[in-house]
Design a protein around this motif. Structure first.
Motif, PDB file in Angstrom:
ATOM      1  N   GLY A 156       0.770  -1.237   0.000  1.00 53.20           N
ATOM      2  CA  GLY A 156       0.000   0.000   0.000  1.00 53.20           C
ATOM      3  C   GLY A 156       0.799   1.284   0.000  1.00 53.20           C
ATOM      4  O   GLY A 156       0.234   2.354   0.226  1.00 53.20           O
ATOM      5  N   ILE A 157       2.114   1.231  -0.265  1.00 54.23           N
ATOM      6  CA  ILE A 157       2.874   2.480  -0.291  1.00 54.23           C
ATOM      7  C   ILE A 157       2.514   3.254  -1.545  1.00 54.23           C
ATOM      8  O   ILE A 157       2.212   2.687  -2.594  1.00 54.23           O
TER       9      ILE A 157
ATOM     10  N   LEU B 247      11.499  10.880   3.015  1.00 50.80           N
ATOM     11  CA  LEU B 247      12.048  10.592   4.343  1.00 50.80           C
ATOM     12  C   LEU B 247      10.945  10.464   5.381  1.00 50.80           C
ATOM     13  O   LEU B 247      10.953   9.538   6.214  1.00 50.80           O
ATOM     14  N   LEU B 248       9.967  11.365   5.342  1.00 55.63           N
ATOM     15  CA  LEU B 248       8.850  11.317   6.284  1.00 55.63           C
ATOM     16  C   LEU B 248       8.040  10.034   6.101  1.00 55.63           C
ATOM     17  O   LEU B 248       7.673   9.373   7.080  1.00 55.63           O
ATOM     18  N   SER B 249       7.773   9.665   4.852  1.00 51.60           N
ATOM     19  CA  SER B 249       7.017   8.431   4.584  1.00 51.60           C
ATOM     20  C   SER B 249       7.769   7.203   5.077  1.00 51.60           C
ATOM     21  O   SER B 249       7.172   6.287   5.650  1.00 51.60           O
ATOM     22  N   ALA B 250       9.086   7.193   4.865  1.00 45.67           N
ATOM     23  CA  ALA B 250       9.893   6.063   5.317  1.00 45.67           C
ATOM     24  C   ALA B 250       9.874   5.953   6.844  1.00 45.67           C
ATOM     25  O   ALA B 250       9.746   4.853   7.397  1.00 45.67           O
ATOM     26  N   CYS B 251       9.976   7.098   7.525  1.00 39.42           N
ATOM     27  CA  CYS B 251       9.957   7.095   8.994  1.00 39.42           C
ATOM     28  C   CYS B 251       8.621   6.596   9.524  1.00 39.42           C
ATOM     29  O   CYS B 251       8.569   5.793  10.468  1.00 39.42           O
ATOM     30  N   LEU B 252       7.537   7.057   8.929  1.00 40.13           N
ATOM     31  CA  LEU B 252       6.202   6.631   9.373  1.00 40.13           C
ATOM     32  C   LEU B 252       6.008   5.135   9.119  1.00 40.13           C
ATOM     33  O   LEU B 252       5.407   4.431   9.946  1.00 40.13           O
ATOM     34  N   THR B 253       6.495   4.650   7.980  1.00 42.10           N
ATOM     35  CA  THR B 253       6.363   3.226   7.665  1.00 42.10           C
ATOM     36  C   THR B 253       7.147   2.376   8.656  1.00 42.10           C
ATOM     37  O   THR B 253       6.649   1.358   9.164  1.00 42.10           O
ATOM     38  N   LEU B 254       8.385   2.790   8.946  1.00 44.77           N
ATOM     39  CA  LEU B 254       9.214   2.041   9.901  1.00 44.77           C
ATOM     40  C   LEU B 254       8.602   2.067  11.294  1.00 44.77           C
ATOM     41  O   LEU B 254       8.647   1.072  12.036  1.00 44.77           O
TER      42      LEU B 254
ATOM     43  N   MET C 220       5.705  -0.870  15.584  1.00 46.68           N
ATOM     44  CA  MET C 220       4.551  -1.003  16.471  1.00 46.68           C
ATOM     45  C   MET C 220       3.882  -2.345  16.299  1.00 46.68           C
ATOM     46  O   MET C 220       3.367  -2.927  17.278  1.00 46.68           O
ATOM     47  N   LEU C 221       3.870  -2.873  15.077  1.00 44.19           N
ATOM     48  CA  LEU C 221       3.244  -4.164  14.831  1.00 44.19           C
ATOM     49  C   LEU C 221       4.013  -5.312  15.457  1.00 44.19           C
ATOM     50  O   LEU C 221       3.446  -6.346  15.804  1.00 44.19           O
TER      51      LEU C 221
END
Length: 211
Positions: free
Chosen positions: A105-106, A197-204, A209-210
């Motif tokens: 879903g990216i 960079l922001l998207s990568a940080c949020l994804t990581l 969390m999972l």
């Protein structure tokens, strides 16, 4: 993918010996009715039906996509003067982006924009082209999820409205920067890099969390 999903659900209900209502709900889904009518349950009940359905629902899309890719490649090489290496790079990127968009879903823009910048495309053109390409990847993925009953429509509408407004302001900002700082193209590149960079940080963060 849509027909394959519903065909698998129909086969599952038949193998379980579910009630008539459940079999009809799975085997006579409106999406299936559009493609094969109400004949799927009968086909799945035969010995050759499940295997044939799984093969066709996998083979037909692959062949259709391969023909489209071949046609586009020939057009780019013959009419636009692209080299075979350039065509291979863009096609590889497109395949990887489509798979990632469908699997995890990216957003396609997370890959399209940096790739186009690395290929030497003008920053403003890269952003506009990326936005156009994302229209196809997101529409295809969304349509498949919608037809397989996997979308929470209330959440999709809420996030979609916010995304629509944010996209408008983002596009306006890019156009403003392009007009005002025409000689400083790195501004747009910096915005794209910050978004990636922001998207990568949020994804990581979500992955952490999972686990």
């Amino acid at each position: 993918g849509v027909v394959r999903h519903h065909a698998s659900a129909c086969l599952w209900e038949l193998e379980r010996g579910s009630s008539l209502a459940m079999r009809q709900a799975a085997c006579q889904h409106p999406t299936l009715a559009f493609f094969v009518g109400n004949r799927l349950e009968g086909w799945m009940g035969r010995s050759w039906g499940p295997s044939l359905a799984m093969i066709l629902t996998l083979l037909v899309p692959i062949v259709a996509c391969s023909l489209c890719v071949a046609s586009s490649s020939v057009t780019c090489i013959v009419r636009e003067g692209w080299s075979l290496a350039e065509v291979a790079k863009y096609e590889t990127m497109a395949v990887c982006t489509g798979c990632l968009a469908g699997l995890v879903g990216i957003g396609g823009g997370l890959i399209f924009s940096p790739f186009l910048l690395l290929m030497g495309v003008e920053p403003a053109v890269a952003v506009a082209t990326s936005s156009t390409c994302v229209l196809f990847t997101s529409s295809s993925t969304t349509l498949q999820y919608l037809l397989t009953d996997r979308i929470i429509m209330t959440a999709a509408i809420a996030y979609g409205i916010v995304n629509l407004i944010a996209s408008y302001f983002g596009t306006t900002l890019v156009i403003h920067l392009q007009d005002r700082f025409a000689t400083k193209k790195w501004y747009i590149t910096a915005i794209v890099a910050a978004g990636v960079l922001l998207s990568a940080c949020l994804t990581l963060t979500k992955v952490a969390m999972l686990h």
